[in-house]
Design a protein around this motif. Structure first.
Motif, PDB file in Angstrom:
ATOM      1  N   CYS A  11       0.838  -1.197   0.000  1.00  0.00           N
ATOM      2  CA  CYS A  11       0.000   0.000   0.000  1.00  0.00           C
ATOM      3  C   CYS A  11       0.878   1.254   0.000  1.00  0.00           C
ATOM      4  O   CYS A  11       1.790   1.382   0.807  1.00  0.00           O
ATOM      5  CB  CYS A  11      -0.914  -0.017   1.223  1.00  0.00           C
ATOM      6  SG  CYS A  11      -2.105   1.323   1.253  1.00  0.00           S
ATOM      7  N   THR A  17     -10.980  -0.110   2.740  1.00  0.00           N
ATOM      8  CA  THR A  17     -11.211  -1.379   2.043  1.00  0.00           C
ATOM      9  C   THR A  17     -12.490  -1.368   1.221  1.00  0.00           C
ATOM     10  O   THR A  17     -12.572  -2.064   0.213  1.00  0.00           O
ATOM     11  CB  THR A  17     -11.260  -2.541   3.044  1.00  0.00           C
ATOM     12  OG1 THR A  17     -12.254  -2.257   4.031  1.00  0.00           O
ATOM     13  CG2 THR A  17      -9.907  -2.737   3.704  1.00  0.00           C
ATOM     14  N   VAL A  29      -6.556   0.290   5.045  1.00  0.00           N
ATOM     15  CA  VAL A  29      -5.263  -0.339   4.775  1.00  0.00           C
ATOM     16  C   VAL A  29      -4.250   0.793   4.855  1.00  0.00           C
ATOM     17  O   VAL A  29      -4.419   1.834   4.214  1.00  0.00           O
ATOM     18  CB  VAL A  29      -5.238  -0.995   3.375  1.00  0.00           C
ATOM     19  CG1 VAL A  29      -3.861  -1.563   3.074  1.00  0.00           C
ATOM     20  CG2 VAL A  29      -6.309  -2.078   3.267  1.00  0.00           C
ATOM     21  N   ASP A  33       1.417  -1.558   4.376  1.00  0.00           N
ATOM     22  CA  ASP A  33       0.796  -2.880   4.549  1.00  0.00           C
ATOM     23  C   ASP A  33       0.971  -3.683   3.264  1.00  0.00           C
ATOM     24  O   ASP A  33       0.871  -3.148   2.162  1.00  0.00           O
ATOM     25  CB  ASP A  33      -0.699  -2.749   4.871  1.00  0.00           C
ATOM     26  CG  ASP A  33      -0.966  -2.282   6.293  1.00  0.00           C
ATOM     27  OD1 ASP A  33      -0.003  -2.145   7.077  1.00  0.00           O
ATOM     28  OD2 ASP A  33      -2.152  -2.047   6.606  1.00  0.00           O
ATOM     29  N   TYR A  35      -0.020  -7.067   0.895  1.00  0.00           N
ATOM     30  CA  TYR A  35      -1.055  -8.035   0.557  1.00  0.00           C
ATOM     31  C   TYR A  35      -0.571  -8.894  -0.601  1.00  0.00           C
ATOM     32  O   TYR A  35       0.058  -8.401  -1.532  1.00  0.00           O
ATOM     33  CB  TYR A  35      -2.359  -7.322   0.169  1.00  0.00           C
ATOM     34  CG  TYR A  35      -3.102  -6.801   1.376  1.00  0.00           C
ATOM     35  CD1 TYR A  35      -4.169  -7.505   1.898  1.00  0.00           C
ATOM     36  CD2 TYR A  35      -2.707  -5.638   2.011  1.00  0.00           C
ATOM     37  CE1 TYR A  35      -4.844  -7.046   3.017  1.00  0.00           C
ATOM     38  CE2 TYR A  35      -3.363  -5.176   3.130  1.00  0.00           C
ATOM     39  CZ  TYR A  35      -4.435  -5.890   3.625  1.00  0.00           C
ATOM     40  OH  TYR A  35      -5.089  -5.447   4.741  1.00  0.00           O
ATOM     41  N   THR A  55      -4.744 -11.151   0.169  1.00  0.00           N
ATOM     42  CA  THR A  55      -4.637 -11.673   1.524  1.00  0.00           C
ATOM     43  C   THR A  55      -3.507 -10.955   2.256  1.00  0.00           C
ATOM     44  O   THR A  55      -2.395 -10.855   1.733  1.00  0.00           O
ATOM     45  CB  THR A  55      -4.362 -13.197   1.505  1.00  0.00           C
ATOM     46  OG1 THR A  55      -5.433 -13.837   0.790  1.00  0.00           O
ATOM     47  CG2 THR A  55      -4.296 -13.765   2.902  1.00  0.00           C
ATOM     48  N   SER A  56      -3.809 -10.468   3.438  1.00  0.00           N
ATOM     49  CA  SER A  56      -2.835  -9.733   4.240  1.00  0.00           C
ATOM     50  C   SER A  56      -1.673 -10.649   4.620  1.00  0.00           C
ATOM     51  O   SER A  56      -1.874 -11.803   5.010  1.00  0.00           O
ATOM     52  CB  SER A  56      -3.499  -9.201   5.514  1.00  0.00           C
ATOM     53  OG  SER A  56      -2.540  -8.686   6.404  1.00  0.00           O
ATOM     54  N   GLU A  57      -0.444 -10.125   4.520  1.00  0.00           N
ATOM     55  CA  GLU A  57       0.722 -10.892   4.963  1.00  0.00           C
ATOM     56  C   GLU A  57       0.785 -10.963   6.487  1.00  0.00           C
ATOM     57  O   GLU A  57       1.281 -11.922   7.041  1.00  0.00           O
ATOM     58  CB  GLU A  57       2.019 -10.288   4.423  1.00  0.00           C
ATOM     59  CG  GLU A  57       2.341 -10.683   3.021  1.00  0.00           C
ATOM     60  CD  GLU A  57       3.773 -10.378   2.645  1.00  0.00           C
ATOM     61  OE1 GLU A  57       4.395  -9.457   3.212  1.00  0.00           O
ATOM     62  OE2 GLU A  57       4.283 -11.088   1.752  1.00  0.00           O
ATOM     63  N   LYS A  58       0.284  -9.921   7.178  1.00  0.00           N
ATOM     64  CA  LYS A  58       0.319  -9.870   8.646  1.00  0.00           C
ATOM     65  C   LYS A  58      -0.678 -10.814   9.280  1.00  0.00           C
ATOM     66  O   LYS A  58      -0.397 -11.417  10.298  1.00  0.00           O
ATOM     67  CB  LYS A  58       0.012  -8.453   9.152  1.00  0.00           C
ATOM     68  CG  LYS A  58       1.155  -7.504   9.095  1.00  0.00           C
ATOM     69  CD  LYS A  58       0.822  -6.272   9.933  1.00  0.00           C
ATOM     70  CE  LYS A  58       0.700  -5.068   9.065  1.00  0.00           C
ATOM     71  NZ  LYS A  58       0.342  -3.851   9.787  1.00  0.00           N
TER      72      LYS A  58
END
Length: 82
Positions: A11, A17, A29, A33, A35, A55-58
């Motif tokens: 991002c 979102t 977001v 961040d 994704y 899909t979020s990596e976190k």
């Protein structure tokens, strides 16, 4: 720009979102961040529309839907490939 499954998108600027797709839960977001593109569908005959699942990596429980098409280039505007 076209993205592929496995691409990491970072991002660049805060984005809500629901600007990506109204069916997403409502949160921001944040810049930085990351994704991963985990699914996609291309509709080249329909105004070059591209749908992506991010899909979020976190937190892999955070899965977002996003459209990127001629009139709504929100992914291109708010994310960059890592």
């Amino acid at each position: 720009m076209l993205y592929n499954i496995g691409d990491i998108l970072v991002c660049k600027n805060i984005v809500n979102t629901q600007c990506l797709e109204m069916t997403n839960p409502c949160f921001d977001v944040k810049s930085g961040d990351r994704y991963k593109v985990t699914d996609k569908d291309d509709f080249p005959d329909d105004h070059h529309c591209h749908w992506y699942e991010l899909t979020s990596e976190k937190d892999t429980s955070i899965v977002l839907n996003a459209w990127n098409d001629e009139d709504h280039m929100i992914i291109d505007d708010k994310f960059e490939k890592a």
